[in-house]
Design a protein around this motif. Structure first.
Motif, PDB file in Angstrom:
ATOM      1  N   GLY A 212       0.820  -1.194   0.000  1.00 35.73           N
ATOM      2  CA  GLY A 212       0.000   0.000   0.000  1.00 35.73           C
ATOM      3  C   GLY A 212       0.860   1.252   0.000  1.00 35.73           C
ATOM      4  O   GLY A 212       1.975   1.275  -0.526  1.00 35.73           O
TER       5      GLY A 212
ATOM      6  N   PHE B 277       5.224   9.155  -4.151  1.00 34.96           N
ATOM      7  CA  PHE B 277       4.146  10.093  -4.401  1.00 34.96           C
ATOM      8  C   PHE B 277       4.195  11.244  -3.404  1.00 34.96           C
ATOM      9  O   PHE B 277       4.342  11.027  -2.199  1.00 34.96           O
TER      10      PHE B 277
ATOM     11  N   GLY C 242       0.495  13.908  -6.663  1.00 35.75           N
ATOM     12  CA  GLY C 242       1.243  14.029  -7.894  1.00 35.75           C
ATOM     13  C   GLY C 242       1.178  12.735  -8.686  1.00 35.75           C
ATOM     14  O   GLY C 242       0.602  11.740  -8.238  1.00 35.75           O
TER      15      GLY C 242
ATOM     16  N   PHE D 116     -12.629   8.212   3.350  1.00 38.84           N
ATOM     17  CA  PHE D 116     -12.332   8.638   1.995  1.00 38.84           C
ATOM     18  C   PHE D 116     -12.105   7.420   1.100  1.00 38.84           C
ATOM     19  O   PHE D 116     -11.605   6.385   1.557  1.00 38.84           O
TER      20      PHE D 116
ATOM     21  N   TYR E 220     -10.170   6.703  -2.723  1.00 34.96           N
ATOM     22  CA  TYR E 220      -9.348   7.202  -3.811  1.00 34.96           C
ATOM     23  C   TYR E 220      -9.215   6.104  -4.858  1.00 34.96           C
ATOM     24  O   TYR E 220      -9.267   4.912  -4.547  1.00 34.96           O
TER      25      TYR E 220
ATOM     26  N   GLN F  68      -6.677   4.813  -8.221  1.00 36.11           N
ATOM     27  CA  GLN F  68      -5.385   4.966  -8.904  1.00 36.11           C
ATOM     28  C   GLN F  68      -5.414   4.171 -10.193  1.00 36.11           C
ATOM     29  O   GLN F  68      -5.471   2.938 -10.174  1.00 36.11           O
TER      30      GLN F  68
ATOM     31  N   GLY G  25      -1.127   8.977 -10.323  1.00 35.09           N
ATOM     32  CA  GLY G  25      -1.289   9.213  -8.903  1.00 35.09           C
ATOM     33  C   GLY G  25      -2.706   8.913  -8.447  1.00 35.09           C
ATOM     34  O   GLY G  25      -3.588   8.644  -9.260  1.00 35.09           O
ATOM     35  N   LEU G  26      -2.923   8.941  -7.133  1.00 31.80           N
ATOM     36  CA  LEU G  26      -4.257   8.698  -6.599  1.00 31.80           C
ATOM     37  C   LEU G  26      -5.155   9.899  -6.865  1.00 31.80           C
ATOM     38  O   LEU G  26      -4.708  11.051  -6.794  1.00 31.80           O
TER      39      LEU G  26
ATOM     40  N   PHE H 204      -8.999  11.542  -5.751  1.00 35.59           N
ATOM     41  CA  PHE H 204     -10.093  11.514  -4.796  1.00 35.59           C
ATOM     42  C   PHE H 204     -11.401  11.138  -5.488  1.00 35.59           C
ATOM     43  O   PHE H 204     -11.721  11.650  -6.563  1.00 35.59           O
TER      44      PHE H 204
ATOM     45  N   LEU I 162      -6.892   0.512  -9.174  1.00 35.61           N
ATOM     46  CA  LEU I 162      -6.590   0.205  -7.774  1.00 35.61           C
ATOM     47  C   LEU I 162      -7.341   1.203  -6.900  1.00 35.61           C
ATOM     48  O   LEU I 162      -7.270   2.410  -7.148  1.00 35.61           O
TER      49      LEU I 162
ATOM     50  N   PHE J 219      -8.270   2.703  -3.043  1.00 40.54           N
ATOM     51  CA  PHE J 219      -7.772   2.845  -1.677  1.00 40.54           C
ATOM     52  C   PHE J 219      -8.830   3.498  -0.795  1.00 40.54           C
ATOM     53  O   PHE J 219      -9.404   4.520  -1.159  1.00 40.54           O
TER      54      PHE J 219
ATOM     55  N   PRO K  39      -4.031  10.963   7.360  1.00 36.75           N
ATOM     56  CA  PRO K  39      -4.921   9.829   7.115  1.00 36.75           C
ATOM     57  C   PRO K  39      -4.159   8.520   7.116  1.00 36.75           C
ATOM     58  O   PRO K  39      -2.957   8.486   6.847  1.00 36.75           O
TER      59      PRO K  39
ATOM     60  N   PHE L 115      -4.167   4.898   5.194  1.00 34.81           N
ATOM     61  CA  PHE L 115      -4.663   4.262   3.988  1.00 34.81           C
ATOM     62  C   PHE L 115      -4.694   2.746   4.144  1.00 34.81           C
ATOM     63  O   PHE L 115      -3.840   2.158   4.821  1.00 34.81           O
ATOM     64  N   GLY L 116      -5.665   2.129   3.485  1.00 32.22           N
ATOM     65  CA  GLY L 116      -5.651   0.683   3.342  1.00 32.22           C
ATOM     66  C   GLY L 116      -4.608   0.278   2.310  1.00 32.22           C
ATOM     67  O   GLY L 116      -3.980   1.110   1.672  1.00 32.22           O
ATOM     68  N   ARG L 117      -4.463  -1.043   2.139  1.00 27.24           N
ATOM     69  CA  ARG L 117      -3.437  -1.549   1.227  1.00 27.24           C
ATOM     70  C   ARG L 117      -3.874  -1.523  -0.226  1.00 27.24           C
ATOM     71  O   ARG L 117      -3.075  -1.796  -1.128  1.00 27.24           O
TER      72      ARG L 117
END
Lengths: 113, 115
Positions: A42, A90, A105, B34, B36, B38, B43-44, B46, B88, B90, B103, B105-107
């Motif tokens: 992750g 990132f 980014g 949240f 997100y 990818q 990049g991720l 929202f 992907l 998240f 925050p 994040f999950g995997r």
């Protein structure tokens, strides 16, 4: 809109070399951070900043250094690159509000040989 | 302490079928949640967030998520999947109490939509 800009997009280093990953945002965000993304792991937080002149360590800070001299820029320095630092990095920024989302980014892919 | 779990590494669904990507969280107080997305080599981005109010949150690209406090879950859903939804995903959480802006994040869950 530029948003969050990372450079370079790709980089190959030899073990022991140093380099800086650049991150700039044009949204006047107080909060900026660096993550690394590895398969199955992750996102892991390296360092973050809640404003100019303020930085703090995240989950995996060893081998990395940061500074925040301006609101816009948050460079990440690799002091002596190791193969374990091969990853995708990132940069993310946010307004500094708990309810706010992060803006990411496009990433910098680093390979250390 | 705050944590988030995405129990599935990969979700496979046929185009046109409904999809669900699961997320459960743990916080000491009440959460901000949240999602997100990818896309490959990007990049991720929202998608949506739950702050307060209606438990069903609508976001970008036709996605929605349902906050369930009793089950401490925030599952991402879409009524009809598209091949272009393959990416992907998240989940992320912030604890309202404790004052940390950072925050967790999950995997991540890889969603694959088959034509």
């Amino acid at each position: 809109n530029a948003g969050v800009t990372q450079t370079p997009k790709f980089q190959v280093l030899k073990t022991g070399q140093s380099m800086t990953l650049q991150c700039a945002q044009d949204m006047n965000h107080e909060y900026m951070s660096w993550y690394r993304q590895d398969p199955g792991m992750g996102l892991r937080l390296i360092h973050y900043s809640v404003g100019a002149g303020i930085t703090d360590q995240g989950e995996v800070p060893n081998g990395y250094n940061v500074s925040r001299s301006t609101t816009e820029d948050f460079p990440l320095r690799l002091l002596s690159a190791a193969p374990s630092q091969t990853s995708v990095y990132f940069c993310a920024s946010g307004r500094g509000e708990e309810t706010g989302e992060l803006f990411f980014g496009e990433g910098s892919r680093l390979t250390v040989l | 302490a705050q944590s988030v779990a995405q129990p599935e590494d990969q979700v496979n669904v046929a185009e046109g079928n409904p999809l669900t990507v699961k997320c459960t969280y743990s916080v000491s107080g009440n959460p901000y949640l949240f999602w997100y997305v990818q896309y490959p080599n990007r990049g991720l981005q929202f998608l949506l967030k739950y702050i307060t109010g209606d438990n069903l949150v609508k976001g970008s690209y036709g996605f929605e998520a349902e906050f369930n406090k009793s089950q401490t879950s925030f599952h991402l859903k879409k009524p009809s999947a598209l091949v272009s939804d393959s990416a992907l995903y998240f989940c992320a959480v912030r604890d309202r109490t404790g004052g940390s802006y950072i925050p967790t994040f999950g995997r991540g869950t890889s969603l694959i939509v088959h034509p």
